[in-house]
Design a protein around this motif. Structure first.
Motif, PDB file in Angstrom:
ATOM      1  N   THR A  20       0.834  -1.200   0.000  1.00 42.29           N
ATOM      2  CA  THR A  20       0.000   0.000   0.000  1.00 42.29           C
ATOM      3  C   THR A  20       0.871   1.254   0.000  1.00 42.29           C
ATOM      4  O   THR A  20       0.608   2.203  -0.741  1.00 42.29           O
ATOM      5  CB  THR A  20      -0.959  -0.010   1.206  1.00 42.29           C
ATOM      6  OG1 THR A  20      -1.800  -1.171   1.102  1.00 42.29           O
ATOM      7  CG2 THR A  20      -1.828   1.233   1.236  1.00 42.29           C
ATOM      8  N   PHE A  23       2.285   1.668  -3.461  1.00 46.47           N
ATOM      9  CA  PHE A  23       1.262   2.172  -4.373  1.00 46.47           C
ATOM     10  C   PHE A  23       1.133   3.687  -4.242  1.00 46.47           C
ATOM     11  O   PHE A  23       1.214   4.420  -5.226  1.00 46.47           O
ATOM     12  CB  PHE A  23      -0.087   1.485  -4.079  1.00 46.47           C
ATOM     13  CG  PHE A  23      -1.242   2.066  -4.839  1.00 46.47           C
ATOM     14  CD1 PHE A  23      -1.498   1.678  -6.151  1.00 46.47           C
ATOM     15  CD2 PHE A  23      -2.092   2.988  -4.252  1.00 46.47           C
ATOM     16  CE1 PHE A  23      -2.563   2.210  -6.861  1.00 46.47           C
ATOM     17  CE2 PHE A  23      -3.161   3.528  -4.951  1.00 46.47           C
ATOM     18  CZ  PHE A  23      -3.398   3.136  -6.255  1.00 46.47           C
ATOM     19  N   PHE A  24       0.931   4.178  -3.020  1.00 48.38           N
ATOM     20  CA  PHE A  24       0.713   5.614  -2.835  1.00 48.38           C
ATOM     21  C   PHE A  24       1.979   6.429  -3.068  1.00 48.38           C
ATOM     22  O   PHE A  24       1.899   7.589  -3.481  1.00 48.38           O
ATOM     23  CB  PHE A  24       0.094   5.895  -1.468  1.00 48.38           C
ATOM     24  CG  PHE A  24      -1.370   5.582  -1.426  1.00 48.38           C
ATOM     25  CD1 PHE A  24      -2.283   6.362  -2.110  1.00 48.38           C
ATOM     26  CD2 PHE A  24      -1.845   4.491  -0.715  1.00 48.38           C
ATOM     27  CE1 PHE A  24      -3.636   6.078  -2.101  1.00 48.38           C
ATOM     28  CE2 PHE A  24      -3.196   4.197  -0.691  1.00 48.38           C
ATOM     29  CZ  PHE A  24      -4.102   4.989  -1.388  1.00 48.38           C
ATOM     30  N   ALA A  95      -2.310   6.285 -10.534  1.00 47.09           N
ATOM     31  CA  ALA A  95      -2.961   5.254  -9.717  1.00 47.09           C
ATOM     32  C   ALA A  95      -3.241   4.004 -10.547  1.00 47.09           C
ATOM     33  O   ALA A  95      -2.994   2.878 -10.096  1.00 47.09           O
ATOM     34  CB  ALA A  95      -4.252   5.786  -9.112  1.00 47.09           C
ATOM     35  N   GLY A 100      -3.914   0.369  -9.330  1.00 49.58           N
ATOM     36  CA  GLY A 100      -5.282   0.714  -8.957  1.00 49.58           C
ATOM     37  C   GLY A 100      -6.252   0.311 -10.058  1.00 49.58           C
ATOM     38  O   GLY A 100      -5.827  -0.050 -11.165  1.00 49.58           O
ATOM     39  N   GLU A 118     -10.005   3.024  -7.610  1.00 53.26           N
ATOM     40  CA  GLU A 118      -9.891   2.191  -6.410  1.00 53.26           C
ATOM     41  C   GLU A 118      -8.416   1.962  -6.148  1.00 53.26           C
ATOM     42  O   GLU A 118      -7.658   1.643  -7.069  1.00 53.26           O
ATOM     43  CB  GLU A 118     -10.522   0.809  -6.633  1.00 53.26           C
ATOM     44  CG  GLU A 118     -12.003   0.784  -6.667  1.00 53.26           C
ATOM     45  CD  GLU A 118     -12.535  -0.650  -6.768  1.00 53.26           C
ATOM     46  OE1 GLU A 118     -11.917  -1.593  -6.193  1.00 53.26           O
ATOM     47  OE2 GLU A 118     -13.556  -0.819  -7.441  1.00 53.26           O
ATOM     48  N   ASP A 119      -7.996   2.082  -4.883  1.00 52.02           N
ATOM     49  CA  ASP A 119      -6.613   1.738  -4.560  1.00 52.02           C
ATOM     50  C   ASP A 119      -6.490   0.218  -4.486  1.00 52.02           C
ATOM     51  O   ASP A 119      -7.463  -0.509  -4.729  1.00 52.02           O
ATOM     52  CB  ASP A 119      -6.130   2.455  -3.291  1.00 52.02           C
ATOM     53  CG  ASP A 119      -6.815   1.990  -2.007  1.00 52.02           C
ATOM     54  OD1 ASP A 119      -7.343   0.861  -1.945  1.00 52.02           O
ATOM     55  OD2 ASP A 119      -6.810   2.775  -1.041  1.00 52.02           O
ATOM     56  N   TRP A 125     -11.218   6.544  -4.221  1.00 49.47           N
ATOM     57  CA  TRP A 125     -10.635   7.883  -4.176  1.00 49.47           C
ATOM     58  C   TRP A 125     -11.138   8.654  -5.382  1.00 49.47           C
ATOM     59  O   TRP A 125     -11.162   8.123  -6.494  1.00 49.47           O
ATOM     60  CB  TRP A 125      -9.112   7.805  -4.254  1.00 49.47           C
ATOM     61  CG  TRP A 125      -8.483   7.126  -3.081  1.00 49.47           C
ATOM     62  CD1 TRP A 125      -8.384   5.780  -2.864  1.00 49.47           C
ATOM     63  CD2 TRP A 125      -7.889   7.760  -1.948  1.00 49.47           C
ATOM     64  NE1 TRP A 125      -7.751   5.545  -1.673  1.00 49.47           N
ATOM     65  CE2 TRP A 125      -7.431   6.745  -1.086  1.00 49.47           C
ATOM     66  CE3 TRP A 125      -7.683   9.091  -1.581  1.00 49.47           C
ATOM     67  CZ2 TRP A 125      -6.789   7.014   0.116  1.00 49.47           C
ATOM     68  CZ3 TRP A 125      -7.036   9.358  -0.384  1.00 49.47           C
ATOM     69  CH2 TRP A 125      -6.597   8.331   0.450  1.00 49.47           C
TER      70      TRP A 125
END
Length: 136
Positions: A20, A23-24, A95, A100, A118-119, A125
């Motif tokens: 996670t 990803f971010f 993303a 994502g 979607e994450d 988001w």
């Protein structure tokens, strides 16, 4: 207004904290190392907005309720205002490239443009730009 908060900390349950965070990070977010460890990460969204990404077992210590399966049901849509339509497109594309999933198609209302994703944990988001001068 009688009640006014200075900051917001949105708590989200995640399955794999390292994935996670990766990803971010690809979207350009940074983390506050002071509040980040193996079970939680404090993602900085702005000076006053933070997402606390908590592994599910740790998240469970804050609630008596069952954790929603965000890949099957929706618990919230986290909407973030950015400074241009181009920034919306840039971040959503990052993303999607980072793993994502598309959520809603882009929506252009003239004065407002938004797009959502979607994450990797299924949280929704939405990025949007609003031309406030068009509202006057």
């Amino acid at each position: 207004m009688e009640f006014q908060a200075d900051k917001i900390f949105v708590n989200l349950a995640v399955k794999d904290l390292n994935k996670t965070k990766e990803f971010f990070s690809k979207l350009g977010f940074e983390f506050n190392a002071q509040f980040t460890n193996e079970i939680a990460a404090s993602m900085i969204i702005s000076d006053n907005i933070f997402a606390m990404l908590l592994v599910e077992e740790h998240f469970k210590t804050f609630t008596k309720k069952e954790i929603a399966d965000s890949t099957r049901s929706n618990e919230a849509i986290l909407a973030l205002s950015v400074d241009s339509k181009e920034k919306v497109v840039e971040i959503v594309n990052k993303a999607l490239e980072a793993g994502g999933k598309p959520s809603m198609e882009p929506q252009d209302h003239g004065f407002m443009y938004g797009w959502s994703f979607e994450d990797i944990d299924g949280h929704l988001w939405e990025l949007f730009y609003m031309d406030e001068s068009a509202l006057k």
